[in-house]
Scaffold this motif. Sequence first.
Motif, PDB file in Angstrom:
ATOM      1  N   LEU B  90       0.807  -1.288  -0.239  1.00  0.00           N
ATOM      2  CA  LEU B  90       0.096   0.035  -0.059  1.00  0.00           C
ATOM      3  C   LEU B  90       0.937   1.147  -0.037  1.00  0.00           C
ATOM      4  O   LEU B  90       0.291   2.298  -0.513  1.00  0.00           O
ATOM      5  N   SER B 264     -10.784   4.841   4.866  1.00  0.00           N
ATOM      6  CA  SER B 264     -10.033   3.457   4.114  1.00  0.00           C
ATOM      7  C   SER B 264      -9.430   3.597   3.010  1.00  0.00           C
ATOM      8  O   SER B 264      -8.797   2.862   2.524  1.00  0.00           O
ATOM      9  N   GLY B 266     -11.263   4.464   0.133  1.00  0.00           N
ATOM     10  CA  GLY B 266     -12.023   4.623  -0.886  1.00  0.00           C
ATOM     11  C   GLY B 266     -12.241   3.389  -1.778  1.00  0.00           C
ATOM     12  O   GLY B 266     -11.490   2.489  -1.568  1.00  0.00           O
ATOM     13  N   PRO B 267     -12.971   3.516  -2.850  1.00  0.00           N
ATOM     14  CA  PRO B 267     -12.876   2.165  -3.879  1.00  0.00           C
ATOM     15  C   PRO B 267     -11.656   1.785  -4.400  1.00  0.00           C
ATOM     16  O   PRO B 267     -10.950   2.386  -4.900  1.00  0.00           O
ATOM     17  N   GLY B 268     -11.475   0.540  -4.116  1.00  0.00           N
ATOM     18  CA  GLY B 268      -9.841  -0.010  -4.676  1.00  0.00           C
ATOM     19  C   GLY B 268      -8.673   0.922  -4.117  1.00  0.00           C
ATOM     20  O   GLY B 268      -7.789   1.027  -5.180  1.00  0.00           O
ATOM     21  N   ASN B 269      -8.877   1.196  -2.996  1.00  0.00           N
ATOM     22  CA  ASN B 269      -7.563   2.247  -2.529  1.00  0.00           C
ATOM     23  C   ASN B 269      -7.346   3.404  -3.314  1.00  0.00           C
ATOM     24  O   ASN B 269      -6.096   3.637  -3.503  1.00  0.00           O
TER      25      ASN B 269
ATOM     26  N   ASN C 398      -7.575  -3.815   5.196  1.00  0.00           N
ATOM     27  CA  ASN C 398      -6.904  -3.069   3.972  1.00  0.00           C
ATOM     28  C   ASN C 398      -6.433  -3.712   3.030  1.00  0.00           C
ATOM     29  O   ASN C 398      -6.287  -3.392   1.992  1.00  0.00           O
ATOM     30  N   ARG C 399      -5.860  -4.687   3.344  1.00  0.00           N
ATOM     31  CA  ARG C 399      -5.164  -5.841   2.309  1.00  0.00           C
ATOM     32  C   ARG C 399      -6.295  -6.755   1.609  1.00  0.00           C
ATOM     33  O   ARG C 399      -6.094  -7.115   0.512  1.00  0.00           O
ATOM     34  N   PRO C 402      -9.375  -4.341  -0.952  1.00  0.00           N
ATOM     35  CA  PRO C 402      -9.128  -4.090  -2.647  1.00  0.00           C
ATOM     36  C   PRO C 402      -9.341  -5.247  -3.451  1.00  0.00           C
ATOM     37  O   PRO C 402      -9.706  -5.183  -4.448  1.00  0.00           O
ATOM     38  N   ASP C 405     -12.874  -5.641  -3.763  1.00  0.00           N
ATOM     39  CA  ASP C 405     -13.343  -4.698  -4.675  1.00  0.00           C
ATOM     40  C   ASP C 405     -13.216  -5.347  -6.335  1.00  0.00           C
ATOM     41  O   ASP C 405     -13.912  -4.964  -7.074  1.00  0.00           O
ATOM     42  N   LEU C 409     -15.628  -5.745  -9.384  1.00  0.00           N
ATOM     43  CA  LEU C 409     -15.772  -5.075 -10.488  1.00  0.00           C
ATOM     44  C   LEU C 409     -15.579  -5.774 -11.844  1.00  0.00           C
ATOM     45  O   LEU C 409     -15.306  -5.295 -12.789  1.00  0.00           O
ATOM     46  N   LYS C 411     -12.768  -7.856 -12.244  1.00  0.00           N
ATOM     47  CA  LYS C 411     -11.476  -7.721 -12.837  1.00  0.00           C
ATOM     48  C   LYS C 411     -10.806  -8.902 -12.483  1.00  0.00           C
ATOM     49  O   LYS C 411      -9.670  -9.116 -13.284  1.00  0.00           O
TER      50      LYS C 411
END
Lengths: 289, 325, 431
Positions: B90, B264, B266-269, C398-399, C402, C405, C409, C411
């Motif tokens: 990140l 956090s 947002g969408p998809g970092n 956090n890991r 995404p 997500d 989406l 993907k």
Amino acid sequence: MRTAAAPKFYETKKFKDNLKQTIIFIVLLAGSVLVLSPLWWMISTSLKSPAEIAQYPPTFVPKEFHFSNYVEAWKTAPFTRWAMNTFFIALCGMAGSVLVNSLVAYAFAKIRFKGRNALFIVVLSTMLIPGFVTMVPQYILFSKLGWVNTYLPLIVPAFLGSAFFIFLLRQFMMSIPNELIEAAVLDGANHLQIWWHIMLPLTKPALITVAIFSFNGAWNDLLGPLLYINDESLYTLQIGLQTFKGTVQTQWHYLMAMSVMVLLPVVLLFFFFQKHFIEGSNIASGTKG
Amino acid sequence: MKSYDTTIARRGAGLAEKKEKTSRRRMSRQTRENIFGYLFISPWIIGFLGLTLGPLLFSLFASFTDYNITSRMNFIGLDNFKRMFTIDDLFKTSLWNTLYYVLFSVPLTTAGAIFLSVLLNQKVRGMKFFRTLYYLPAILSGVAVYFLWMQLLSPSTGLVNTFLAWIGIEGPAWLFDPEWTKPALLLMKMWSVGGGMLLYLASLQGVSASLYEAADLDGAGVMQKFFYITLPMISPIIFFDVLTSTIGAFQIFQEAYVMTENGSGGPGNSLLFYNLHMWNNAFEVFDMGYASAMAWLLFIVVMVLTIINMKLGKKWVHYEGGDNK
Amino acid sequence: MKKGLIFIISAILLIGTLAGCSGEESVQAEKTKDGKVIVDFWSFWGSETRRPIIEKIIEDFNNSQDEVFVKHTYLPWGDIWTKNLASVAAGNPADVIINDINSVAQRAENAQSEDLSKYIDESFKNQFYPHLWETVMYGDKPYAVPFNTDTRLLFYNKDAFKEAGLDPEKPPATWAELEEYAAKLDIKDGDRYERVGFYPLWGSIGAASWMTSADGGKGFIQDGELYINTPKKQEALQWLLGWKERLGEKTVQSFEAEFGSEQSNPFIAGKVAMWVDIGTFYTQIRDYGEDMNFGVAPIPAFEKGSGNWSDGGGFVAEIPKGAKHPEEAMKFIKYLTGPEAQKYWAMKNYDNVANKEAAEAVVNELKGDDKYVYEASVKNLDQTQLFPVPVKYPDYQNRINPHIDSVLLGKTKPEKALAKAEKDVEKLKRK
């Protein structure tokens, strides 16, 4: 003999000026619609009832105008006291900022002292550190000084200079011709007199900018007061605004109404300061040394 | 100006005499300059030594430790920095997000502010109101504004997409689409470009009208006057604005913190900015040592950029005061 | 003129500051005039709805005894904990603070809170729901006392059920039924959805909850072990993706944007027929729903018998490390989490409180729909799990997010995404 043709009406300077002014006016007007719409949204929300706010799709203009929201919002907490507190802090901050930063900036701009350039780099570099990394050690420092739960951590730093304003004023001051300074020196003035009689009047627009920015900064500061004040009676308006945000539901009508009210002093400040700002002195035409 | 020349010339002659006398006095001019200089900047020095330096050095030291604010601070050498580049994915994301924002926001807002201030410097009716109007967004701060914008940017009923629909464009999902979250923030920033306008307005006041008059007599057009008179004369402020906007843009945090769920990113970092990532490490995970390391790395990056900017600045910034060296 | 004005103002203000501030310096008084110990209590309950309630509880406590006087200070949500941290570091924290239940162990590990075992006896914990008490333990010692909690239920629109030919008294019990009912409840006008039957990621629930539920209630990290890339979780993720594909990205986003703004709720507006949310959501239906005919049920199970798992959160009362009056603080905490105060809180706020006796008393006292929903929520606590922050992987979410997500989406495929997520989380294991 050549007869100059009479200029057509659209070729005269007067017409061109008028045209230019009209175009600018229209452009600004169009732009202001764009700029104002978020603000309209804010005001509109502040005048709605909670039920109307919860409606979907949202309405553009409130069905009924609940002006009472403003009075009610003000009454939900000791906002009068908080407003006075915030005024106090912001005015102090403004006074200190203008006074001290102009002194320091003058030195960096016009006094050739040893180590000036190196120190200026240090000044600039203090702007580069994100605030919250030093927040905790600073809090501990202020705590050891016994300044927690007073306004001192919020006001004293304004009297100790801020890199942003120092840099800003220095740039303005460097635009002032050195000849003016030298002439004054030859007349026997010392730096303090030069600062007071020459620099300050000539950089009035910049000083007003600093005054407005510093007032705004203090007025809108949330983290500072929050961290250092423990007594609710000493709270500021920004902390007060947060009371409308619940964990489950936010009281939008009150939040927006109060936000509008919190906005007013700053707007008024700007509006009235404009006069001094724009009619501020013109460097080359003003002084006679 | 002519009167000054003669005055200076005459005084110059007298100065030569004075100089001889001065060197016999104990305090030389340079020493006096030094004393005054340090006297004038003494408030800043006090503030720096008393309130800033200590915490700064502390956080520098913390970046080499596992400091967690409340219970431990063990020296771990370069582990934090190693972590940044090898373990923490990140970190790269957050750095990229911030760079993107800086690259777009600085030119856009600088140009916008200059343009706006020139426009608002004209003698047109109602100027006072216009100026206040355009300045308003800049003083509206705090969480209420972010919530306001979250509504404005809502894909189907938000004002932004409604306006776009009027001119036939189907607006994107803004804060819900990872591709459009940063542009959304840029839009927000452009709205408050009036803040910078204030600076330039102040600066434009100092540009002598006689310069423009002389240019008019020479037959200069609007564009030429702008590029050859206005811009150079306000270049010290442009320099200030670019520098401080860059520094400020690198530190973007508040918007992302409020507008993404629980900060956090947002969408998809896509809104995980460098400072937000730092914040999360400091206050969610309590790894203040790592956060400090991130802060100092940023410091170095921005410092390098600032120095480059300053060196470049010598080429295009024009100080009317005469200190162009 | 102006300069003179500035100078004078600054002089006055400077003097005023020094004078005013030394006067304002109300150094935290230790005792009131009649010798009571002052306990500093920080909470984020400042809104018109919550504040009077906590103030009344405090007033009752203050009047009921002579040794302790509780002083309440409101601090904004989020920032309150930053301030708490700074003050613990500086050694001048509050005496009692309301904090999040899922991070109690994390704070204890970082020495931010006091060990409470010496102030309570063995039977104290029996007052509370066991799953809540477990969460406040760290190394066999309690570091906080549970105050309130929540649980998630499926709210459904009974009128919509009737319209669609479904039995309003038989809400869906499994994922399969959920899908079936949702399809029947959709109302489409050409390509546009007038009403969406259900979408699993709307409301107070996230992908993680569904994935956990599919996996027999096992979270991503359990007892220090990683259970991220499991077959059941992959299946659940695929299932979620199926919903998105069926409704279409555009529909999902356009609906989502509306309630992201907290100002209107599609379920209450009749735009969504089934909705997962916490028990207190009922108060919004009651206040804005205009006599909506609704029902509640536990969240449908992955398959019959796999459990109607729900996530839970909540708040605790804890004593920050270094507090000056821990004993007196504890007296207040005992009152705050005792049956009387808890019952009052629940009656006024409709929260699920941590004290069992209080919760039962409330169920008995409420009537009508109030009782119906509250009772359901209390019963649901049996299948509610809390997910405390794992000490070795504090920022694991956090890991993972995404990657989730990315799947949603379109993907990445669930298997790949979860495999990568597990690797990412492993990487950040703390020593």
